[in-house]
Design a protein around this motif. Sequence first.
Motif, PDB file in Angstrom:
ATOM      1  N   UNK A  52       0.801  -1.233   0.000  1.00  0.00           N
ATOM      2  CA  UNK A  52       0.000   0.000   0.000  1.00  0.00           C
ATOM      3  C   UNK A  52       0.830   1.277   0.000  1.00  0.00           C
ATOM      4  N   UNK A  53       2.154   1.161   0.038  1.00  0.00           N
ATOM      5  CA  UNK A  53       2.966   2.367   0.213  1.00  0.00           C
ATOM      6  C   UNK A  53       3.045   3.234  -1.051  1.00  0.00           C
ATOM      7  N   UNK A  54       2.787   2.653  -2.208  1.00  0.00           N
ATOM      8  CA  UNK A  54       2.883   3.431  -3.453  1.00  0.00           C
ATOM      9  C   UNK A  54       1.926   4.616  -3.453  1.00  0.00           C
ATOM     10  N   UNK A  55       0.777   4.459  -2.788  1.00  0.00           N
ATOM     11  CA  UNK A  55      -0.220   5.529  -2.745  1.00  0.00           C
ATOM     12  C   UNK A  55      -0.103   6.379  -1.489  1.00  0.00           C
ATOM     13  N   UNK A  56       0.771   5.979  -0.559  1.00  0.00           N
ATOM     14  CA  UNK A  56       0.845   6.673   0.731  1.00  0.00           C
ATOM     15  C   UNK A  56       1.537   8.017   0.611  1.00  0.00           C
ATOM     16  N   UNK A  57       0.956   9.009   1.224  1.00  0.00           N
ATOM     17  CA  UNK A  57       1.562  10.338   1.300  1.00  0.00           C
ATOM     18  C   UNK A  57       2.350  10.482   2.598  1.00  0.00           C
ATOM     19  N   UNK A  58       1.893   9.756   3.634  1.00  0.00           N
ATOM     20  CA  UNK A  58       2.516   9.810   4.956  1.00  0.00           C
ATOM     21  C   UNK A  58       2.690   8.390   5.479  1.00  0.00           C
ATOM     22  N   UNK A  59       3.836   8.111   6.078  1.00  0.00           N
ATOM     23  CA  UNK A  59       4.061   6.829   6.749  1.00  0.00           C
ATOM     24  C   UNK A  59       4.427   7.096   8.193  1.00  0.00           C
ATOM     25  N   UNK A  60       3.754   6.404   9.095  1.00  0.00           N
ATOM     26  CA  UNK A  60       4.036   6.485  10.527  1.00  0.00           C
ATOM     27  C   UNK A  60       4.590   5.149  10.975  1.00  0.00           C
ATOM     28  N   UNK A  61       5.783   5.132  11.573  1.00  0.00           N
ATOM     29  CA  UNK A  61       6.335   3.876  12.072  1.00  0.00           C
ATOM     30  C   UNK A  61       7.765   3.652  11.664  1.00  0.00           C
ATOM     31  N   UNK A  62       7.978   2.653  10.774  1.00  0.00           N
ATOM     32  CA  UNK A  62       9.340   2.263  10.401  1.00  0.00           C
ATOM     33  C   UNK A  62       9.398   2.006   8.892  1.00  0.00           C
ATOM     34  N   UNK A  63      10.564   2.325   8.330  1.00  0.00           N
ATOM     35  CA  UNK A  63      10.753   2.159   6.884  1.00  0.00           C
ATOM     36  C   UNK A  63      12.147   1.626   6.596  1.00  0.00           C
ATOM     37  N   UNK A  64      12.227   0.603   5.753  1.00  0.00           N
ATOM     38  CA  UNK A  64      13.549   0.161   5.309  1.00  0.00           C
ATOM     39  C   UNK A  64      13.799   0.670   3.890  1.00  0.00           C
ATOM     40  N   UNK A  65      15.023   0.537   3.452  1.00  0.00           N
ATOM     41  CA  UNK A  65      15.413   1.070   2.162  1.00  0.00           C
ATOM     42  C   UNK A  65      14.630   0.499   0.994  1.00  0.00           C
ATOM     43  N   UNK A  66      14.378  -0.817   1.012  1.00  0.00           N
ATOM     44  CA  UNK A  66      13.648  -1.445  -0.091  1.00  0.00           C
ATOM     45  C   UNK A  66      12.226  -0.904  -0.189  1.00  0.00           C
ATOM     46  N   UNK A  67      11.618  -0.637   0.957  1.00  0.00           N
ATOM     47  CA  UNK A  67      10.250  -0.121   0.956  1.00  0.00           C
ATOM     48  C   UNK A  67      10.220   1.327   0.480  1.00  0.00           C
ATOM     49  N   UNK A  68      11.253   2.089   0.841  1.00  0.00           N
ATOM     50  CA  UNK A  68      11.320   3.489   0.411  1.00  0.00           C
ATOM     51  C   UNK A  68      11.318   3.576  -1.118  1.00  0.00           C
ATOM     52  N   UNK A  69      11.941   2.631  -1.781  1.00  0.00           N
ATOM     53  CA  UNK A  69      12.001   2.639  -3.248  1.00  0.00           C
ATOM     54  C   UNK A  69      10.615   2.610  -3.874  1.00  0.00           C
ATOM     55  N   UNK A  70       9.644   2.047  -3.153  1.00  0.00           N
ATOM     56  CA  UNK A  70       8.282   1.924  -3.673  1.00  0.00           C
ATOM     57  C   UNK A  70       7.410   3.129  -3.324  1.00  0.00           C
ATOM     58  N   UNK A  71       7.953   4.014  -2.491  1.00  0.00           N
ATOM     59  CA  UNK A  71       7.155   5.125  -1.957  1.00  0.00           C
ATOM     60  C   UNK A  71       7.178   6.323  -2.902  1.00  0.00           C
ATOM     61  N   UNK A  72       6.468   6.226  -3.995  1.00  0.00           N
ATOM     62  CA  UNK A  72       6.522   7.240  -5.041  1.00  0.00           C
ATOM     63  C   UNK A  72       5.849   8.549  -4.639  1.00  0.00           C
TER      64      UNK A  72
END
Length: 359
Positions: free
Chosen positions: A80-100
Amino acid sequence: MAEDSISRRNFLTTMAVTTASASLAEPSDVVQPTRSRAANMPIKVVCNEKLSEAEVNQIKSAGKNIELQMAASQDALKKCIAEAEVVLGRLDGDTVKLAKNLKWFQNWGAGMENVLSKELIEHPCQVTNMQRTFAPVISETAIALLLSLTRGLTQVSIPAFQKKEYKEADDISLDDLYGKTIGIVGMGGIGSETARRLHYGFNMKVLATDAKPMPKPEFVAELHDPSWLMEMVPQVDVLMSAAPLTKETKQLFDSEVFSKMKPSAYFINVSRGGLVDQDALVKALKEKKIRGAGLDVVSPEPLPASHPLWTCPNLVITPHNSGEAPIRQVRLMALVSENIRRYSNGLPLLNVVDKAKGY
Protein backbone atom coordinates in the motif's frame (compact mmCIF):
# COMPACT_ATOMS: atom_id res chain seq x y z
CA MET A 1 -5.55 31.03 19.12
CA ALA A 2 -4.63 30.77 15.46
CA GLU A 3 -3.50 27.32 14.34
CA ASP A 4 -0.06 28.50 13.24
CA SER A 5 0.56 30.19 16.59
CA ILE A 6 0.83 26.87 18.42
CA SER A 7 4.58 26.71 18.86
CA ARG A 8 6.81 23.71 19.45
CA ARG A 9 7.50 25.14 22.90
CA ASN A 10 3.83 25.33 23.85
CA PHE A 11 3.09 21.90 22.45
CA LEU A 12 5.93 20.13 24.24
CA THR A 13 4.98 21.86 27.47
CA THR A 14 1.39 20.62 27.27
CA MET A 15 2.53 17.05 26.59
CA ALA A 16 4.66 17.18 29.76
CA VAL A 17 8.08 17.15 28.18
CA THR A 18 8.85 20.15 30.44
CA THR A 19 9.64 23.73 29.59
CA ALA A 20 13.38 23.12 29.93
CA SER A 21 13.45 20.76 26.96
CA ALA A 22 11.04 22.81 24.95
CA SER A 23 12.97 26.05 25.41
CA LEU A 24 15.92 24.57 23.54
CA ALA A 25 14.03 24.20 20.27
CA GLU A 26 16.12 25.14 17.28
CA PRO A 27 14.76 26.66 14.06
CA SER A 28 15.90 23.56 12.16
CA ASP A 29 13.50 21.46 14.23
CA VAL A 30 10.52 23.06 12.52
CA VAL A 31 10.22 22.98 8.73
CA GLN A 32 7.36 24.06 6.51
CA PRO A 33 6.00 21.06 4.57
CA THR A 34 5.57 21.35 0.81
CA ARG A 35 2.09 20.23 -0.20
CA SER A 36 -0.42 21.16 -2.85
CA ARG A 37 -3.91 19.60 -3.13
CA ALA A 38 -7.57 20.39 -3.32
CA ALA A 39 -8.99 21.21 0.10
CA ASN A 40 -11.17 18.08 0.22
CA MET A 41 -8.59 15.59 -1.07
CA PRO A 42 -7.86 12.77 1.41
CA ILE A 43 -4.41 12.44 2.96
CA LYS A 44 -3.41 8.79 2.69
CA VAL A 45 -1.55 7.81 5.85
CA VAL A 46 -0.12 4.34 6.47
CA CYS A 47 0.98 3.16 9.92
CA ASN A 48 2.88 -0.07 10.56
CA GLU A 49 2.91 0.16 14.35
CA LYS A 50 0.50 -1.64 16.68
CA LEU A 51 -2.08 0.85 17.89
CA SER A 52 -5.18 0.55 20.01
CA GLU A 53 -8.57 1.49 18.57
CA ALA A 54 -8.46 4.69 20.63
CA GLU A 55 -5.04 5.58 19.22
CA VAL A 56 -6.22 4.95 15.65
CA ASN A 57 -9.14 7.28 16.26
CA GLN A 58 -6.81 9.84 17.85
CA ILE A 59 -4.76 10.01 14.65
CA LYS A 60 -7.79 10.11 12.37
CA SER A 61 -9.34 12.96 14.31
CA ALA A 62 -6.09 14.94 14.66
CA GLY A 63 -6.16 16.46 11.18
CA LYS A 64 -8.28 17.21 8.16
CA ASN A 65 -9.22 14.51 5.64
CA ILE A 66 -7.02 11.84 7.20
CA GLU A 67 -7.40 8.43 5.59
CA LEU A 68 -5.48 6.03 7.85
CA GLN A 69 -4.57 2.51 6.81
CA MET A 70 -2.93 0.09 9.24
CA ALA A 71 -0.27 -2.26 7.81
CA ALA A 72 0.18 -5.32 10.00
CA SER A 73 3.38 -6.52 8.30
CA GLN A 74 6.21 -5.35 6.08
CA ASP A 75 4.60 -7.08 3.12
CA ALA A 76 1.34 -5.27 3.83
CA LEU A 77 3.22 -1.98 3.95
CA LYS A 78 4.88 -2.63 0.61
CA LYS A 79 1.52 -3.34 -1.00
CA CYS A 80 0.00 0.00 0.00
CA ILE A 81 2.97 2.37 0.21
CA ALA A 82 2.88 3.43 -3.45
CA GLU A 83 -0.22 5.53 -2.75
CA ALA A 84 0.85 6.67 0.73
CA GLU A 85 1.56 10.34 1.30
CA VAL A 86 2.52 9.81 4.96
CA VAL A 87 4.06 6.83 6.75
CA LEU A 88 4.04 6.49 10.53
CA GLY A 89 6.34 3.88 12.07
CA ARG A 90 9.34 2.26 10.40
CA LEU A 91 10.75 2.16 6.88
CA ASP A 92 13.55 0.16 5.31
CA GLY A 93 15.41 1.07 2.16
CA ASP A 94 13.65 -1.44 -0.09
CA THR A 95 10.25 -0.12 0.96
CA VAL A 96 11.32 3.49 0.41
CA LYS A 97 12.00 2.64 -3.25
CA LEU A 98 8.28 1.92 -3.67
CA ALA A 99 7.15 5.13 -1.96
CA LYS A 100 6.52 7.24 -5.04
CA ASN A 101 4.10 9.67 -3.38
CA LEU A 102 5.67 9.85 0.06
CA LYS A 103 5.93 13.39 1.42
CA TRP A 104 6.52 12.78 5.13
CA PHE A 105 7.83 9.89 7.24
CA GLN A 106 7.36 9.98 11.02
CA ASN A 107 9.89 7.65 12.66
CA TRP A 108 8.60 5.91 15.77
CA GLY A 109 11.87 6.33 17.66
CA ALA A 110 14.39 9.07 18.41
CA GLY A 111 17.64 7.49 17.19
CA MET A 112 18.22 7.63 13.44
CA GLU A 113 21.43 5.63 13.01
CA ASN A 114 19.59 2.49 11.77
CA VAL A 115 16.79 4.39 10.02
CA LEU A 116 18.48 6.71 7.52
CA SER A 117 19.11 4.29 4.69
CA LYS A 118 20.70 5.53 1.47
CA GLU A 119 17.27 5.38 -0.14
CA LEU A 120 15.62 7.46 2.58
CA ILE A 121 18.40 10.06 2.57
CA GLU A 122 18.04 10.50 -1.19
CA HIS A 123 14.23 10.52 -1.10
CA PRO A 124 12.73 14.05 -1.16
CA CYS A 125 10.33 13.32 1.71
CA GLN A 126 10.66 15.03 5.08
CA VAL A 127 11.60 12.86 8.05
CA THR A 128 10.63 13.53 11.66
CA ASN A 129 11.46 11.60 14.80
CA MET A 130 10.63 11.37 18.52
CA GLN A 131 13.50 13.48 19.83
CA ARG A 132 12.82 14.96 23.29
CA THR A 133 9.63 12.91 23.68
CA PHE A 134 11.21 10.30 25.96
CA ALA A 135 13.72 12.63 27.61
CA PRO A 136 12.02 13.10 31.03
CA VAL A 137 11.96 9.35 31.67
CA ILE A 138 15.45 8.68 30.32
CA SER A 139 16.91 11.43 32.48
CA GLU A 140 15.53 9.64 35.54
CA THR A 141 17.43 6.49 34.55
CA ALA A 142 20.62 8.52 34.01
CA ILE A 143 20.35 9.92 37.54
CA ALA A 144 19.42 6.50 38.95
CA LEU A 145 22.52 4.92 37.39
CA LEU A 146 24.66 7.66 38.87
CA LEU A 147 23.15 7.41 42.36
CA SER A 148 23.44 3.62 42.36
CA LEU A 149 27.20 4.12 42.02
CA THR A 150 27.77 7.09 44.31
CA ARG A 151 25.68 5.55 47.12
CA GLY A 152 27.15 2.06 46.80
CA LEU A 153 24.00 0.26 45.73
CA THR A 154 25.71 -1.40 42.79
CA GLN A 155 28.93 -2.30 44.57
CA VAL A 156 27.62 -3.28 48.02
CA SER A 157 23.94 -3.05 48.87
CA ILE A 158 22.34 -5.02 46.00
CA PRO A 159 24.90 -7.90 46.10
CA ALA A 160 24.48 -8.04 49.91
CA PHE A 161 20.70 -8.10 49.61
CA GLN A 162 20.88 -11.07 47.24
CA LYS A 163 22.94 -12.92 49.88
CA LYS A 164 20.64 -11.72 52.69
CA GLU A 165 23.57 -9.97 54.35
CA TYR A 166 23.35 -6.72 56.32
CA LYS A 167 26.62 -5.29 55.07
CA GLU A 168 28.26 -1.93 55.60
CA ALA A 169 30.22 -0.35 52.74
CA ASP A 170 33.53 -0.91 54.49
CA ASP A 171 35.61 -1.49 51.37
CA ILE A 172 34.36 1.53 49.41
CA SER A 173 33.68 5.13 50.35
CA LEU A 174 30.25 6.48 49.53
CA ASP A 175 30.07 9.69 47.54
CA ASP A 176 27.70 12.61 47.12
CA LEU A 177 26.74 14.81 44.18
CA TYR A 178 26.04 18.09 45.95
CA GLY A 179 28.15 20.88 44.46
CA LYS A 180 29.95 18.53 42.05
CA THR A 181 30.39 19.13 38.31
CA ILE A 182 28.82 17.15 35.48
CA GLY A 183 29.90 17.36 31.84
CA ILE A 184 27.21 16.45 29.34
CA VAL A 185 27.93 15.65 25.70
CA GLY A 186 24.73 16.37 23.79
CA MET A 187 22.24 18.96 25.02
CA GLY A 188 19.16 17.69 23.26
CA GLY A 189 16.17 16.49 25.24
CA ILE A 190 17.98 13.91 27.39
CA GLY A 191 20.99 16.08 28.10
CA SER A 192 19.00 19.18 28.95
CA GLU A 193 16.49 17.31 31.12
CA THR A 194 19.27 15.63 33.10
CA ALA A 195 21.21 18.88 33.41
CA ARG A 196 18.19 20.78 34.71
CA ARG A 197 17.35 18.18 37.33
CA LEU A 198 20.91 17.76 38.57
CA HIS A 199 21.49 21.50 38.77
CA TYR A 200 18.33 22.42 40.61
CA GLY A 201 17.98 19.17 42.55
CA PHE A 202 21.62 18.51 43.49
CA ASN A 203 23.21 21.93 43.08
CA MET A 204 25.53 20.50 40.46
CA LYS A 205 27.52 22.70 38.10
CA VAL A 206 26.77 21.81 34.49
CA LEU A 207 29.28 21.99 31.63
CA ALA A 208 28.17 20.85 28.20
CA THR A 209 28.92 20.48 24.50
CA ASP A 210 26.56 20.25 21.55
CA ALA A 211 26.96 20.25 17.78
CA LYS A 212 23.95 22.53 17.26
CA PRO A 213 24.26 26.24 18.02
CA MET A 214 21.73 27.01 20.76
CA PRO A 215 21.11 29.49 23.58
CA LYS A 216 22.79 28.51 26.84
CA PRO A 217 20.13 27.53 29.40
CA GLU A 218 20.32 29.31 32.76
CA PHE A 219 21.06 26.01 34.52
CA VAL A 220 24.21 25.44 32.41
CA ALA A 221 27.45 27.17 33.42
CA GLU A 222 29.24 26.68 30.08
CA LEU A 223 28.05 25.40 26.69
CA HIS A 224 30.47 24.94 23.78
CA ASP A 225 30.78 23.13 20.47
CA PRO A 226 32.17 19.54 20.39
CA SER A 227 35.78 20.72 20.01
CA TRP A 228 35.71 21.69 23.71
CA LEU A 229 35.30 18.07 24.86
CA MET A 230 38.91 17.38 25.85
CA GLU A 231 39.08 20.65 27.77
CA MET A 232 35.87 19.83 29.60
CA VAL A 233 36.66 16.22 30.55
CA PRO A 234 39.35 16.85 33.22
CA GLN A 235 37.07 19.36 34.99
CA VAL A 236 34.11 17.10 35.67
CA ASP A 237 33.15 14.64 38.40
CA VAL A 238 30.61 12.98 36.10
CA LEU A 239 30.87 12.62 32.32
CA MET A 240 27.62 11.79 30.53
CA SER A 241 26.97 10.71 26.95
CA ALA A 242 23.65 12.00 25.56
CA ALA A 243 24.60 12.63 21.92
CA PRO A 244 23.19 10.84 18.86
CA LEU A 245 25.27 8.17 17.15
CA THR A 246 26.71 9.58 13.93
CA LYS A 247 29.93 9.18 11.95
CA GLU A 248 31.41 11.98 14.06
CA THR A 249 30.43 10.51 17.43
CA LYS A 250 31.23 6.83 16.83
CA GLN A 251 33.54 5.66 19.67
CA LEU A 252 33.89 9.26 20.79
CA PHE A 253 34.50 8.10 24.33
CA ASP A 254 37.81 6.30 23.91
CA SER A 255 41.00 5.65 25.85
CA GLU A 256 42.10 9.27 25.43
CA VAL A 257 38.89 10.57 26.98
CA PHE A 258 38.96 8.09 29.87
CA SER A 259 42.63 8.88 30.54
CA LYS A 260 41.76 12.58 30.93
CA MET A 261 39.00 11.92 33.47
CA LYS A 262 39.56 12.29 37.19
CA PRO A 263 40.20 8.92 38.93
CA SER A 264 37.23 9.82 41.14
CA ALA A 265 34.90 10.52 38.19
CA TYR A 266 31.95 8.50 36.88
CA PHE A 267 30.87 7.85 33.29
CA ILE A 268 27.19 7.55 32.30
CA ASN A 269 25.86 6.55 28.85
CA VAL A 270 22.15 6.75 28.00
CA SER A 271 22.44 7.50 24.27
CA ARG A 272 23.90 4.69 22.14
CA GLY A 273 26.50 2.02 22.83
CA GLY A 274 28.36 2.86 19.64
CA LEU A 275 29.60 6.13 21.12
CA VAL A 276 31.87 4.20 23.48
CA ASP A 277 35.06 2.24 22.90
CA GLN A 278 34.00 -0.51 25.29
CA ASP A 279 37.43 -2.15 25.49
CA ALA A 280 38.85 1.18 26.59
CA LEU A 281 36.07 1.52 29.17
CA VAL A 282 36.75 -1.94 30.58
CA LYS A 283 40.44 -1.10 30.88
CA ALA A 284 39.71 2.23 32.58
CA LEU A 285 37.37 0.57 35.09
CA LYS A 286 39.63 -2.36 35.94
CA GLU A 287 42.71 -0.19 36.26
CA LYS A 288 40.70 2.31 38.35
CA LYS A 289 41.42 5.14 35.95
CA ILE A 290 37.80 6.14 36.65
CA ARG A 291 35.65 5.30 39.67
CA GLY A 292 32.64 3.74 37.99
CA ALA A 293 30.26 3.68 35.05
CA GLY A 294 26.54 3.31 34.41
CA LEU A 295 25.29 2.15 31.01
CA ASP A 296 21.77 1.87 29.69
CA VAL A 297 23.12 1.16 26.22
CA VAL A 298 25.87 -1.18 25.02
CA SER A 299 27.08 -2.70 21.76
CA PRO A 300 25.92 -5.23 20.79
CA GLU A 301 22.51 -5.50 22.40
CA PRO A 302 21.86 -7.80 24.11
CA LEU A 303 25.36 -7.95 25.55
CA PRO A 304 26.83 -11.50 25.36
CA ALA A 305 27.47 -13.21 28.69
CA SER A 306 31.14 -13.56 27.71
CA HIS A 307 31.66 -9.81 27.27
CA PRO A 308 34.33 -8.36 29.62
CA LEU A 309 32.00 -5.55 30.70
CA TRP A 310 30.23 -8.09 32.92
CA THR A 311 33.45 -8.60 34.87
CA CYS A 312 33.73 -4.97 36.01
CA PRO A 313 32.61 -4.66 39.65
CA ASN A 314 32.22 -0.88 39.53
CA LEU A 315 29.76 -0.97 36.64
CA VAL A 316 25.95 -1.05 36.44
CA ILE A 317 24.11 -1.97 33.24
CA THR A 318 20.42 -1.66 32.41
CA PRO A 319 18.94 -3.27 29.25
CA HIS A 320 18.23 -0.16 27.16
CA ASN A 321 14.92 0.35 28.95
CA SER A 322 15.47 3.91 30.15
CA GLY A 323 12.63 5.25 28.03
CA GLU A 324 10.05 2.80 29.33
CA ALA A 325 7.10 4.09 31.37
CA PRO A 326 3.32 4.21 30.85
CA ILE A 327 3.55 7.91 29.92
CA ARG A 328 5.87 7.05 26.99
CA GLN A 329 3.02 6.06 24.67
CA VAL A 330 0.93 9.04 25.74
CA ARG A 331 3.71 11.47 24.82
CA LEU A 332 4.49 9.60 21.62
CA MET A 333 0.87 9.72 20.45
CA ALA A 334 0.61 13.38 21.40
CA LEU A 335 3.56 14.24 19.15
CA VAL A 336 2.28 12.12 16.25
CA SER A 337 -1.18 13.66 16.52
CA GLU A 338 0.21 17.17 16.64
CA ASN A 339 2.31 16.55 13.54
CA ILE A 340 -0.73 15.09 11.76
CA ARG A 341 -2.65 18.24 12.64
CA ARG A 342 0.16 20.42 11.39
CA TYR A 343 0.67 18.48 8.17
CA SER A 344 -3.01 18.46 7.24
CA ASN A 345 -3.15 22.22 7.77
CA GLY A 346 0.05 22.96 5.84
CA LEU A 347 1.89 24.03 9.00
CA PRO A 348 5.53 23.38 10.00
CA LEU A 349 6.29 19.91 11.37
CA LEU A 350 8.01 19.26 14.69
CA ASN A 351 11.28 17.33 15.10
CA VAL A 352 12.41 17.46 11.48
CA VAL A 353 15.57 15.40 10.97
CA ASP A 354 18.58 16.73 9.09
CA LYS A 355 19.24 13.70 6.90
CA ALA A 356 22.80 14.76 6.08
CA LYS A 357 23.78 15.19 9.74
CA GLY A 358 21.88 12.14 10.95
CA TYR A 359 19.82 13.78 13.69
